[in-house]
Design an enzyme around this catalytic site. Structure first.
Site, short mmCIF file in Angstrom:
data_model
loop_
_atom_site.label_atom_id
_atom_site.label_comp_id
_atom_site.label_asym_id
_atom_site.label_seq_id
_atom_site.Cartn_x
_atom_site.Cartn_y
_atom_site.Cartn_z
N THR A 34 0.83 -1.21 0.00
CA THR A 34 0.00 0.00 0.00
C THR A 34 0.87 1.26 0.00
OG1 THR A 34 -1.66 -1.22 1.24
CG2 THR A 34 -1.87 1.18 1.25
N ASP A 41 -1.66 -0.82 17.81
CA ASP A 41 -1.27 0.21 16.85
C ASP A 41 -1.30 1.59 17.53
OD1 ASP A 41 -0.93 0.84 13.84
OD2 ASP A 41 -2.59 2.14 14.42
N LYS A 77 1.85 4.23 18.49
CA LYS A 77 1.83 5.62 18.02
C LYS A 77 1.92 6.62 19.18
CE LYS A 77 -0.58 4.45 13.74
NZ LYS A 77 -1.88 4.27 13.09
P1 NAP Z 1 1.78 -4.01 2.82
O1 NAP Z 1 0.74 -3.48 1.91
O2 NAP Z 1 1.54 -5.30 3.51
O3 NAP Z 1 3.16 -4.08 2.02
C1 NAP Z 1 4.31 -4.63 2.55
C2 NAP Z 1 5.38 -4.71 1.47
O4 NAP Z 1 6.58 -5.21 2.06
C3 NAP Z 1 5.03 -5.65 0.31
O5 NAP Z 1 5.49 -5.13 -0.89
C4 NAP Z 1 5.78 -6.95 0.66
O6 NAP Z 1 6.22 -7.67 -0.46
C5 NAP Z 1 6.99 -6.39 1.38
N1 NAP Z 1 7.49 -7.34 2.40
C6 NAP Z 1 6.88 -7.67 3.55
N2 NAP Z 1 7.66 -8.55 4.23
C7 NAP Z 1 8.74 -8.75 3.48
C8 NAP Z 1 9.90 -9.58 3.63
N3 NAP Z 1 10.08 -10.36 4.70
N4 NAP Z 1 10.83 -9.55 2.65
C9 NAP Z 1 10.64 -8.79 1.55
N5 NAP Z 1 9.57 -7.98 1.35
C10 NAP Z 1 8.64 -7.99 2.31
O7 NAP Z 1 2.08 -2.95 3.99
P2 NAP Z 1 1.72 -1.40 4.01
O8 NAP Z 1 0.28 -1.24 4.38
O9 NAP Z 1 2.22 -0.74 2.79
O10 NAP Z 1 2.54 -0.92 5.30
C11 NAP Z 1 3.92 -0.74 5.24
C12 NAP Z 1 4.38 0.00 6.51
O11 NAP Z 1 3.75 1.26 6.55
C13 NAP Z 1 4.01 -0.68 7.82
O12 NAP Z 1 5.01 -0.43 8.76
C14 NAP Z 1 2.72 0.01 8.22
O13 NAP Z 1 2.50 -0.03 9.61
C15 NAP Z 1 3.03 1.41 7.78
N6 NAP Z 1 1.86 2.24 7.54
C16 NAP Z 1 0.87 1.79 6.74
C17 NAP Z 1 -0.22 2.60 6.49
C18 NAP Z 1 -1.33 2.15 5.59
O14 NAP Z 1 -2.30 2.89 5.43
N7 NAP Z 1 -1.25 0.97 4.98
C19 NAP Z 1 -0.27 3.89 7.04
C20 NAP Z 1 0.78 4.34 7.85
C21 NAP Z 1 1.85 3.51 8.08
P3 NAP Z 1 5.15 -8.32 -1.49
O15 NAP Z 1 4.54 -7.17 -2.22
O16 NAP Z 1 5.98 -9.18 -2.36
O17 NAP Z 1 4.19 -9.07 -0.63
N1 HSE Z 2 -3.93 0.11 10.46
C1 HSE Z 2 -3.68 1.49 10.67
C2 HSE Z 2 -5.00 2.21 10.92
C3 HSE Z 2 -2.96 2.04 9.46
O1 HSE Z 2 -6.06 1.61 10.77
O2 HSE Z 2 -4.98 3.37 11.30
C4 HSE Z 2 -2.24 3.32 9.72
O3 HSE Z 2 -1.18 3.21 10.61
#
Ligand code: NAP
Ligand code: HSE
Length: 441
Positions: free
Chosen positions: A29, A215, A219
């Site tokens: 994402t 979570d 934060k």
């Molecule tokens: P996500 O959609 O699950 O994406 C994770 C990515 O990391 C994928 O591309 C995955 O590869 C890769 N990955 C995971 N484990 C791996 C490993 N062991 N080796 C190699 N690649 C690996 O996660 P996300 O939602 O983008 O979140 C990423 C970070 O941002 C997290 O720390 C989350 O807490 C933070 N965050 C997320 C949001 C949100 O709205 N989603 C908001 C704020 C902060 P594949 O694509 O091949 O599976």
């Molecule tokens: N899972 C988190 C939320 C994403 O729902 O707010 C952002 O850190």
């Protein structure tokens, strides 16, 4: 970031600077959103950073997945990305601890600045990583780790840093705020709304981190670390989630003029002494946090000089989170371009943590009681004997010989309040303490 050289710039100021080359760890994402923003807004990003930014390599788990970027960028060897001499800066958006922490440590050891969105990593070992970055004169930014697109970390680190901060209250998890909003507005039970949130892609298949308060705990710990200047022991942060909330609490909240929100609360209790807590809270309808609905996040902040402030906006999702990551990247790029020094602000000693007993709050409590003439008097006496004053009350008959009473108290010490509940639960006219919650506003 003194130790990153930019040979083209230093050889001649007239030559176009070569781009800052980004190694992206993760293309989910946030990673995909960051890539897209760097492409879509390439011109304005370059203008503001003073140097173009390009994604040089991307590390993922599965290189066979269809992606919205050229396949030649991708590798599953993440270490090769942080070791690549053609990568100037590392963006970690994998999440979790393993392998993220080791990769960030290696990037910093390789003298590469890091931008991350990983709240779990920053909450658990951020002090170690920031100190490593600081020693090396490198940037380590993590704006996206708290509040998604809301620029709260930079504001706390810089513009608000002169304030003493008695309290901060945050709605820091979008998924749980969405669930609480829907439960409150539709009367639907937790399980039904969680399933809907999962269907809409807000809640993950395993919603534990979001709905059980982890979570929010990460934060509020990160925010407290910045504001109070030291890491917090996560095991000493009181944490309650929202799974156990009954629809009755939403009914009483509505009747009494409140709404229920999952809050992360940080309170200063003395020099470098804090109390941190995460729990559902009844928030009075006229408090600014009560109007924060759906997946929105907010931080309400009281500074001794600035007064009350509230930041609110989209706390999750590809675009808002990419906005925070790219903002951090621009900051790093400006340092790089201007040959400035790293801006990682090191943590001090660990914060001393105050126990929950010493919280002073108003409380909501709902009791199941026997419908007898002396019931109310005995309960009120038990509260009074524990220094708990009653402010408001709602009473209903719910069955033959059975009643339900909801109270709001005046401000009381949590230790006194909890002891009063133990005494009340033992009264022969009380069937059970059905629920209780802290109150804001
Ligand atoms: P996500 O959609 O699950 O994406 C994770 C990515 O990391 C994928 O591309 C995955 O590869 C890769 N990955 C995971 N484990 C791996 C490993 N062991 N080796 C190699 N690649 C690996 O996660 P996300 O939602 O983008 O979140 C990423 C970070 O941002 C997290 O720390 C989350 O807490 C933070 N965050 C997320 C949001 C949100 O709205 N989603 C908001 C704020 C902060 P594949 O694509 O091949 O599976
Ligand atoms: N899972 C988190 C939320 C994403 O729902 O707010 C952002 O850190």
């Amino acid at each position: 970031m003194a130790n990153l050289s930019n040979p083209v710039m230093s050889s001649s100021a007239l030559v176009e600077p070569r781009p800052l080359r980004v190694g992206l760890l993760g293309f989910g994402t946030v990673g995909e959103g960051t890539y897209r923003m760097l492409l879509d807004n390439a011109e304005s990003v370059a203008a503001k950073a003073g140097i173009p930014l390009v994604v040089q390599r991307v590390g993922v788990r599965d290189t066979q997945k269809p992606r919205s970027a050229p396949s030649g960028l991708f590798t599953s060897d993440l270490q090769s990305v942080v070791d690549d001499p053609e990568v100037d800066i590392v963006v970690e958006v994998i999440g979790g601890i393993d392998p993220a922490v080791a990769l960030v440590e290696r990037a910093l050891a390789n003298k590469k600045p890091v931008v991350t969105a990983n709240k779990e990593m920053i909450a658990k070992v951020g002090h170690r990583l920031v100190n490593q970055a600081h020693k090396n004169g490198l940037d380590l930014h993590f704006e996206a780790a708290v509040g998604g697109g809301i620029p709260v970390i930079q504001a706390l680190k810089h513009q608000l840093a002169g304030n003493d901060v008695p309290r901060m209250l945050g709605i820091l998890n979008g998924t749980s705020n969405y669930i609480l909003t829907k439960m409150s507005e539709t009367g639907a039970p937790f399980d039904e709304v969680l399933a809907e949130a999962q269907g809409l892609g807000y809640a993950e298949a395993d919603p534990t981190n979001d709905v059980d308060g982890f979570d929010t705990l990460y934060k509020i710990a990160i925010l407290a670390g910045i504001v109070y200047g030291g890491p917090a022991d996560l095991d000493q942060i009181h944490r309650e989630g929202i799974r156990h909330l009954d629809a009755r609490e939403f009914d009483y909240a509505r009747i009494l003029g409140y709404t229920i929100r999952l809050l992360g609360v940080a309170e200063e209790c003395g020099p470098r002494r804090v109390r941190l807590r995460v729990h559902p809270t009844m928030v009075k309808n006229d408090h600014p946090l009560a109007g924060v609905r759906d997946v929105f996040n907010a931080l309400w902040f009281h500074g001794d000089f600035v007064g009350d402030l509230m930041f609110s906006g989209r706390g999750a999702g590809a675009d808002p989170t990419a906005s925070a990551v790219v903002g951090d990247l621009i900051d790093v790029a400006r340092n790089y371009n201007l040959q400035g020094s790293g801006s990682a602000i090191p943590y001090g000693q660990s914060l001393a943590m105050e126990p929950m007993e010493t919280v002073e709050s108003r409380y909501y409590v709902r009791l199941n009681v026997l419908d007898r003439p002396n019931t109310l008097g005995r309960i009120a006496t038990a509260f009074g004997e524990h220094e708990v004053g009653l402010a408001e009350m709602e009473m209903h008959v719910v069955g033959p010989d059975e009643g339900e009473i909801a109270f709001l108290t005046h401000i009381s010490k949590e230790g006194d309040f909890v002891r009063s509940l133990t005494a009340i639960e033992e009264l022969p006219v009380v069937n059970m303490v059905a629920a209780w919650m802290r109150v804001e506003g």
